[in-house]
Design an enzyme around this catalytic site. Structure first.
Site, short mmCIF file in Angstrom:
data_model
loop_
_atom_site.label_atom_id
_atom_site.label_comp_id
_atom_site.label_asym_id
_atom_site.label_seq_id
_atom_site.Cartn_x
_atom_site.Cartn_y
_atom_site.Cartn_z
N GLY A 12 18.78 69.02 48.11
CA GLY A 12 18.37 69.87 49.24
C GLY A 12 19.21 71.14 49.23
O GLY A 12 19.89 71.45 50.21
N GLY A 16 18.74 76.87 53.84
CA GLY A 16 19.70 76.56 54.91
C GLY A 16 21.10 76.27 54.42
O GLY A 16 21.64 76.96 53.55
N SER A 135 24.36 64.41 61.44
CA SER A 135 23.93 65.28 62.54
C SER A 135 24.58 64.81 63.83
O SER A 135 24.75 63.61 64.04
CB SER A 135 22.41 65.23 62.70
OG SER A 135 22.02 65.94 63.86
N TYR A 148 14.62 60.85 64.53
CA TYR A 148 15.65 61.57 63.75
C TYR A 148 17.02 60.95 64.01
O TYR A 148 17.80 60.70 63.08
CB TYR A 148 15.62 63.04 64.15
CG TYR A 148 16.59 63.94 63.44
CD1 TYR A 148 16.27 64.50 62.21
CD2 TYR A 148 17.83 64.25 64.00
CE1 TYR A 148 17.16 65.35 61.56
CE2 TYR A 148 18.72 65.09 63.36
CZ TYR A 148 18.39 65.64 62.14
OH TYR A 148 19.27 66.48 61.50
N1 NAP Z 1 19.80 72.99 61.42
C1 NAP Z 1 20.38 72.18 62.26
O1 NAP Z 1 20.55 72.50 63.44
C2 NAP Z 1 20.85 70.83 61.81
C3 NAP Z 1 21.70 70.12 62.64
C4 NAP Z 1 22.20 68.89 62.23
C5 NAP Z 1 21.85 68.40 61.00
N2 NAP Z 1 21.01 69.11 60.18
C6 NAP Z 1 20.73 68.54 58.85
O2 NAP Z 1 21.18 69.47 57.88
C7 NAP Z 1 20.48 69.26 56.66
C8 NAP Z 1 20.00 70.59 56.13
O3 NAP Z 1 19.08 71.14 57.03
P1 NAP Z 1 18.94 72.70 57.33
O4 NAP Z 1 19.16 72.87 58.76
O5 NAP Z 1 19.72 73.50 56.35
O6 NAP Z 1 17.36 72.87 57.12
P2 NAP Z 1 16.43 73.44 55.99
O7 NAP Z 1 16.71 74.88 55.77
O8 NAP Z 1 15.06 73.02 56.37
O9 NAP Z 1 16.90 72.66 54.68
C9 NAP Z 1 16.54 71.33 54.43
C10 NAP Z 1 16.77 71.07 52.95
O10 NAP Z 1 16.38 69.73 52.65
C11 NAP Z 1 15.39 69.77 51.62
N3 NAP Z 1 14.46 68.67 51.77
C12 NAP Z 1 13.80 68.29 52.89
N4 NAP Z 1 13.01 67.24 52.61
C13 NAP Z 1 13.19 66.97 51.30
C14 NAP Z 1 12.67 66.00 50.41
N5 NAP Z 1 11.76 65.09 50.83
N6 NAP Z 1 13.09 65.99 49.14
C15 NAP Z 1 13.98 66.91 48.69
N7 NAP Z 1 14.50 67.86 49.48
C16 NAP Z 1 14.11 67.88 50.76
C17 NAP Z 1 14.71 71.10 51.80
O11 NAP Z 1 13.99 71.46 50.64
P3 NAP Z 1 12.54 72.18 50.81
O12 NAP Z 1 12.80 73.43 51.58
O13 NAP Z 1 12.09 72.42 49.42
O14 NAP Z 1 11.70 71.19 51.58
C18 NAP Z 1 15.91 71.98 52.08
O15 NAP Z 1 16.61 72.28 50.90
C19 NAP Z 1 19.38 68.26 56.98
O16 NAP Z 1 19.79 66.98 56.56
C20 NAP Z 1 19.29 68.32 58.50
O17 NAP Z 1 18.80 67.12 59.04
C21 NAP Z 1 20.51 70.31 60.56
#
Ligand code: NAP
Length: 249
Positions: A12, A16, A135, A148
């Site tokens: 991933g 982000g 998270s 989630y």
């Molecule tokens: N943003 C927040 O506020 C927040 C808060 C707490 C935790 N998180 C966690 O932080 C992590 C990163 O999220 P982010 O906020 O940076 O969001 P994001 O920009 O949507 O990034 C998510 C990443 O995960 C990849 N991904 C999702 N589903 C996948 C799959 N089935 N197989 C392979 N790759 C996959 C995406 O790739 P693609 O783009 O190619 O799908 C992307 O690289 C996640 O685990 C999320 O739950 C986020």
């Protein structure tokens, strides 16, 4: 240059905080391999990170992650640093959660991450370091966040157990648990309009002691710390990167 000549796999890493971490690992000398589902953003990420390699791979499919690990092995022989970051959101209150939505979130955020760890471990050894994105959603009750929170809560406990199993092998495993971070994720919640997202952001910011959302780069700094030898006496830890949201309640 804490990661000079280290082989780093970011699952991933094309968006982000995963992308920010991949860039930061490379800036400190790491040989970066990254995955994602979207080819265009994988290509863009690799183009921006000299020497990196990208793989289109769905973490919900353990065999696909196994194939990525084999490719990393062919290229660089091993993994020194594994960052398991892939995840999806999915808001729905109890009465509206579908089995399909529940299974989707759990297949990626819990099962996929666990088996990705199992697959990657095949080419990790003593001195290896693993960081997993959790998270704050797993540590507090936010209405509508049941699927989630359950998946990330399961991931939190599973990773604690695995950290204990791996400590004797000289492999450290830690978790970073972000609070609200300004990434594309919030805009990817099925069924949420941009107005819903704006309202959610306002609600979150109002509750954050620092009165702002975090940036991906701020999470990446915590990830690199835990992944590096700077954290050589830290394993099984969970570091909140949340502007004080949880600890200052
Ligand atoms: N943003 C927040 O506020 C927040 C808060 C707490 C935790 N998180 C966690 O932080 C992590 C990163 O999220 P982010 O906020 O940076 O969001 P994001 O920009 O949507 O990034 C998510 C990443 O995960 C990849 N991904 C999702 N589903 C996948 C799959 N089935 N197989 C392979 N790759 C996959 C995406 O790739 P693609 O783009 O190619 O799908 C992307 O690289 C996640 O685990 C999320 O739950 C986020």
């Amino acid at each position: 240059m804490r990661f000079k000549d280290k082989v780093v796999l970011v699952l991933g890493g094309n968006s982000g905080m995963g992308l920010a971490a991949a860039q930061a690992f490379a800036a400190e000398g790491g040989k970066v391999h990254l995955t994602g589902r979207d080819q265009a953003t994988i290509d863009a990420a690799v183009a921006g990170i000299p020497g990196s390699r990208g793989y289109r791979s769905d973490i919900a499919d353990p065999a696909a992650t196994g194939a990525v690990v084999a490719d990393v092995e062919d290229a660089d022989g091993r993994i020194d640093v594994l960052y398991i970051n892939a995840g999806v959101g999915g808001f729905a209150p109890l009465r509206a959660i579908t089995e399909e939505a529940w299974d989707h979130v759990h297949a990626i955020n819990l099962k996929g991450c666990v088996f990705a760890l199992q697959k990657a471990l095949r080419i990790m050894g003593k001195g290896g370091s693993i960081v997993v994105t959790g998270s704050i959603g797993a540590h507090g009750a936010l209405a509508g966040n049941g699927a989630y929170a359950a998946a990330k809560g399961g991931l939190y406990m599973a990773m604690k157990v695995f950290a204990k199993e791996l400590v004797g092998e000289g492999i450290r495993l830690n978790m970073v648990s972000p609070g609200p971070i300004d990434t594309p994720l919030l805009h990817r919640n099925p069924g949420m309009s941009e107005e819903d997202v704006a309202r959610l952001k306002d609600m979150m910011i109002a509750n954050i002691p620092m009165h702002r959302m975090g940036e991906s780069e701020e999470v990446a700094k915590a990830v690199l710390f835990l992944a590096s030898d700077d954290a050589s006496f830290i394993t099984g830890a969970n570091l909140f990167v949340d502007g004080g949201l949880l600890e200052l309640r």
